[in-house]
Write a protein that holds these residues in place. Sequence first.
Motif, short mmCIF file in Angstrom:
data_model
loop_
_atom_site.label_atom_id
_atom_site.label_comp_id
_atom_site.label_asym_id
_atom_site.label_seq_id
_atom_site.Cartn_x
_atom_site.Cartn_y
_atom_site.Cartn_z
N GLY A 1 0.82 -1.20 0.00
CA GLY A 1 0.00 0.00 0.00
C GLY A 1 0.85 1.25 0.00
N PHE B 1 0.41 9.11 1.63
CA PHE B 1 -1.03 9.21 1.88
C PHE B 1 -1.38 10.56 2.49
N ALA C 1 -3.94 13.00 0.63
CA ALA C 1 -5.21 13.30 1.30
C ALA C 1 -5.27 14.72 1.84
N LEU D 1 -1.80 0.78 6.23
CA LEU D 1 -2.70 1.62 5.44
C LEU D 1 -3.45 0.79 4.40
N ARG E 1 -6.40 -0.86 6.02
CA ARG E 1 -7.47 0.07 6.35
C ARG E 1 -8.19 0.59 5.11
N LEU E 2 -7.46 0.78 4.02
CA LEU E 2 -8.04 1.40 2.84
C LEU E 2 -8.73 0.40 1.92
N TRP E 3 -8.27 -0.85 1.87
CA TRP E 3 -8.73 -1.75 0.83
C TRP E 3 -9.35 -3.05 1.34
N ALA F 1 -15.15 0.58 6.62
CA ALA F 1 -14.96 1.98 7.00
C ALA F 1 -16.33 2.62 7.16
N ARG G 1 -18.39 1.39 4.08
CA ARG G 1 -17.66 0.77 2.98
C ARG G 1 -17.42 -0.70 3.32
#
Length: 485
Positions: free
Chosen positions: A256, A262, A266, A280, A283-285, A289, A318
């Motif tokens: 990631g 990031f 962001a 990360l 958490r992101l993929w 969320a 999400r």
Amino acid sequence: MTPDQIESAVAAAMPQAVEELKRLAAIPSVAFPGHPEEPVFAAAAMTEELLRSTGLPRVQQVAVEGSFPAVFGEAPAPPGMPTVLLYAHYDVQPAGDPAAWRTPPFEPTLIDGRLYGRGTADDKSGIISHITALRTFQGRFPVGIKVIIEGQEEYAGDRLEAFVERNPDLLRADAIVVADTGNPRVGDPAVTTSLRGMAAFTIEVRTLKEALHSGSFGGAAPDALAALMRMLTSLHDDNGDIRVPGLPRGSFLGQGPSEEEFRRTAGVLDGVSLVGSGSLADRLWSSYAITVTGLDVPTVSGAVNAVQPAARARVTVRVPRPATRRPRSTRSWSSCARWRRGACRCRSATSRSAPATRRTRAARPAPRSTAPWNAPSAALRATSARAARSRWSTRCSGSSRRPRSCCSGRRTRRRRSTPRTSAWTWRSFAGSLPRRPSSSRSSAFPQPSASSSPHPSPGLRGGPLEPTPKGLREWALRAARLRRH
């Protein structure tokens, strides 16, 4: 064509592509209810015009029931070659407050090599990407081509799914290229293999008939805004990790972004920490969320000294893939503010489903919570199932033709123009995702409303929901894109 020839042709076509993107993005094609429909149809017409310029022998608008038309194009495959389906959408999200934009949202502005405006990225740039790539071959395509560009992805994407179900051969292909994603940075090509899905709902808390003077009633009168804030803050722990039961953390096997990259991308301010734990990429993929995307409360400039009788919030979840587990129940919500009395109205929907209205009322006073507002979720949920059922009764209104079961298991039949009864739990919003087909129906997609309006309200779908441990396990095992029996 050789790769060098393709690259040269694309470079030569870029000025035209930018100008066409400006023209297309200048059309406010917001396909949400309450917005004018003429710009949406205008965007469909321009998309059809652009697609005809690529040399595809067949281009036309196709009607999508309950939605705006999709634009379809096709070129047959040479002998022995596969067919590739290209996807994009010409509708956009509402622009929101114009004052929050540095440039007018529907006046695309080129600044330092970047084009700013609503839809210049999501997803009219995807349309222009397909158009420019197809023009490169000058009508001599090395593979079969099919193109489908829909007109209501941002609001009611399930309408296209129903269209696919009814027209499987029209869109049958060997591969699909979805031009509705991005790449990590300019000049760094990337292929997105999957994205997190989304469930969304609106929760409205009502505690009083009207606003009350805080000097006379504050301290005893239940504040709807305080109750709503308590419910929302209970969704995460102090680190920012989700603590809703049934939403586990995932693990991503690939690499990631770095934290520095990031933060820069962001726009995180100096001195502000990122939320959550783990990598990360996880958490992101690969993890759930939860985001509060809107609040309906008095503004600071219009604030008065009053205890608020009502407050609303929009919350999105999400959902990573594979999503084989479901949240457990509303006890993680109701116990957070179980001193609250009054009415709670919820509108639940997903990116693949239109909203349905849900109403929840307290049947009798709930015992006062002794846990602090930021107590762990286990403490906040320290009530028995029996107590939870005795405090809450649920009514749902929708257009489903099937009877549903209420919290006590009682079956009710939906009469004409009357609400039906159902249990509202965390499983409900997860259940509004596409579900497993039944034996009597080969569909893998939800059916649209029979209304001729492009914005029907189909409501919830499905059969009885049994609030039993067996039912909980069954719902936990249903994947996000499966239809329940």
